[in-house]
Scaffold this motif. Structure first.
Motif, mmCIF file in Angstrom:
data_model
loop_
_atom_site.group_PDB
_atom_site.id
_atom_site.type_symbol
_atom_site.label_atom_id
_atom_site.label_comp_id
_atom_site.label_asym_id
_atom_site.label_seq_id
_atom_site.Cartn_x
_atom_site.Cartn_y
_atom_site.Cartn_z
ATOM 1 N N GLY A 235 0.813 -1.208 0.000
ATOM 2 C CA GLY A 235 0.000 0.000 0.000
ATOM 3 C C GLY A 235 0.846 1.258 0.000
ATOM 4 O O GLY A 235 0.569 2.220 -0.730
ATOM 5 N N LEU A 236 1.901 1.267 0.805
ATOM 6 C CA LEU A 236 2.810 2.410 0.847
ATOM 7 C C LEU A 236 3.533 2.582 -0.489
ATOM 8 O O LEU A 236 3.789 3.707 -0.929
ATOM 9 N N THR A 237 3.861 1.464 -1.133
ATOM 10 C CA THR A 237 4.525 1.529 -2.434
ATOM 11 C C THR A 237 3.636 2.203 -3.471
ATOM 12 O O THR A 237 4.079 3.101 -4.198
ATOM 13 N N TYR A 238 2.389 1.764 -3.556
ATOM 14 C CA TYR A 238 1.475 2.365 -4.533
ATOM 15 C C TYR A 238 1.240 3.840 -4.240
ATOM 16 O O TYR A 238 1.130 4.661 -5.144
ATOM 17 N N ALA A 239 1.183 4.188 -2.948
ATOM 18 C CA ALA A 239 1.007 5.593 -2.585
ATOM 19 C C ALA A 239 2.235 6.414 -2.949
ATOM 20 O O ALA A 239 2.126 7.554 -3.407
ATOM 21 N N PHE A 240 3.424 5.844 -2.746
ATOM 22 C CA PHE A 240 4.679 6.507 -3.086
ATOM 23 C C PHE A 240 4.739 6.781 -4.589
ATOM 24 O O PHE A 240 5.074 7.887 -5.023
ATOM 25 N N VAL A 241 4.376 5.787 -5.381
ATOM 26 C CA VAL A 241 4.355 5.948 -6.839
ATOM 27 C C VAL A 241 3.298 6.965 -7.246
ATOM 28 O O VAL A 241 3.513 7.793 -8.141
ATOM 29 N N ASP A 242 2.153 6.920 -6.587
ATOM 30 C CA ASP A 242 1.072 7.855 -6.893
ATOM 31 C C ASP A 242 1.512 9.296 -6.652
ATOM 32 O O ASP A 242 1.227 10.183 -7.457
ATOM 33 N N TYR A 243 2.223 9.518 -5.560
ATOM 34 C CA TYR A 243 2.708 10.866 -5.262
ATOM 35 C C TYR A 243 3.686 11.341 -6.336
ATOM 36 O O TYR A 243 3.620 12.486 -6.787
ATOM 37 N N ALA A 244 4.588 10.463 -6.742
ATOM 38 C CA ALA A 244 5.545 10.823 -7.794
ATOM 39 C C ALA A 244 4.828 11.124 -9.096
ATOM 40 O O ALA A 244 5.226 12.018 -9.854
ATOM 41 N N ARG A 245 3.741 10.398 -9.365
ATOM 42 C CA ARG A 245 2.960 10.615 -10.592
ATOM 43 C C ARG A 245 2.248 11.971 -10.542
ATOM 44 O O ARG A 245 2.146 12.666 -11.558
ATOM 45 N N LEU A 246 1.764 12.336 -9.383
ATOM 46 C CA LEU A 246 1.065 13.608 -9.225
ATOM 47 C C LEU A 246 2.025 14.795 -9.222
ATOM 48 O O LEU A 246 1.638 15.911 -9.572
ATOM 49 N N ASN A 247 3.276 14.557 -8.826
ATOM 50 C CA ASN A 247 4.255 15.643 -8.666
ATOM 51 C C ASN A 247 5.584 15.283 -9.332
ATOM 52 O O ASN A 247 6.625 15.220 -8.663
ATOM 53 N N PRO A 248 5.597 15.036 -10.644
ATOM 54 C CA PRO A 248 6.821 14.531 -11.279
ATOM 55 C C PRO A 248 8.004 15.480 -11.192
ATOM 56 O O PRO A 248 9.137 15.038 -10.967
ATOM 57 N N ASN A 249 7.774 16.775 -11.388
ATOM 58 C CA ASN A 249 8.885 17.730 -11.332
ATOM 59 C C ASN A 249 9.420 17.883 -9.919
ATOM 60 O O ASN A 249 10.637 17.928 -9.699
ATOM 61 N N LEU A 250 8.516 17.963 -8.954
ATOM 62 C CA LEU A 250 8.932 18.076 -7.560
ATOM 63 C C LEU A 250 9.665 16.815 -7.124
ATOM 64 O O LEU A 250 10.704 16.889 -6.451
ATOM 65 N N TYR A 251 9.153 15.652 -7.503
ATOM 66 C CA TYR A 251 9.797 14.391 -7.134
ATOM 67 C C TYR A 251 11.226 14.340 -7.672
ATOM 68 O O TYR A 251 12.152 13.913 -6.978
ATOM 69 N N ALA A 252 11.408 14.792 -8.915
ATOM 70 C CA ALA A 252 12.734 14.756 -9.527
ATOM 71 C C ALA A 252 13.726 15.614 -8.750
ATOM 72 O O ALA A 252 14.891 15.238 -8.568
#
Length: 223
Positions: free
Chosen positions: A85-102
């Motif tokens: 569950g944490l993994t999918y949420a982590f990926v979801d956050y990166a998907r929602l914020n790609p520039n910030l995640y980078a």
């Protein structure tokens, strides 16, 4: 009336985050942030001292929001389901914020800014990765994972999932089909490599099927 003090600081922070999210790292300049916030460049220097400190504040806020995103994942007695569950949420956050995640994870820089100092890297660990360490530690304790240093286990998990995120953000794999065809099989393989059985890992992941706002699975729930 122009905001001042803490209100101006939050306004500039919001403008920086918005420009980064919508236009990418190149948009984060003192002038553009000030213009977006409806103030002067002097306000940036007054509130943050430099554009680098504003960027650091934006990134630190990004880690705080990532922690909040992970907090909505429902916890169960199954640590492997929780990790999924944490993994999918982590990926979801990166998907929602790609520039910030980078920028948060050092794959993109804003001029001279890059998170490399011990202090900067520690922030991300304390705000986010302690949760993953505790979850992996639980999986080790109950015998789902082989005996190991939980922090090392998290680094192994992170190496695989960060690679998937980079491919997705670059457009090489595309959700939602890539979640079932790439991400979930990858996660199962990682879990098995850490010591779980394929049957147990698959069963745990099967309980994590609620989709979030961007298509990522974000809440663990027992069926």
């Amino acid at each position: 009336m122009t905001a001042s003090g803490p209100d101006m600081r939050q306004q500039l922070l919001a403008s920086g985050a918005r420009l980064l999210a919508e236009q990418g790292p190149s948009a984060l300049t003192t002038r553009r942030v000030a213009t977006d916030a409806g103030t002067s460049t002097m306000s940036v220097y007054t509130q943050f001292g430099s554009i680098d400190e504003l960027v650091r504040a934006v990134v630190d806020d990004g880690f705080a929001r990532l922690a909040q995103h992970l907090a909505v994942v429902e916890r169960t007695d199954d640590p492997v389901a929780n990790l999924a569950g944490l993994t999918y949420a982590f990926v979801d956050y990166a998907r929602l914020n790609p520039n910030l995640y980078a920028v948060m994870f050092g794959t993109a820089s804003l001029g001279p800014f890059r998170r490399t100092s011990t202090e900067d890297l520690q922030f991300g660990r304390s705000e986010v990765f302690d949760e993953f360490v505790a979850t992996c530690g639980h999986a080790i304790t109950v015998g789902r994972f082989d005996p190991a240093d939980a922090w090392v286990v998290v680094h192994q998990w992170w190496s695989a999932i960060h690679g998937y995120i980079m491919l997705e953000n670059a457009g090489y794999v595309r959700p939602p089909s890539s979640v079932d065809k790439v991400l979930t099989p990858l996660l199962i393989n990682v879990l098995v490599g850490l010591g779980d059985t394929r049957e147990a890992a698959t069963a745990s992941i099967a309980t994590v099927r609620e989709f979030g706002p961007s298509g990522g699975q974000t809440h663990a729930r027992a069926r």
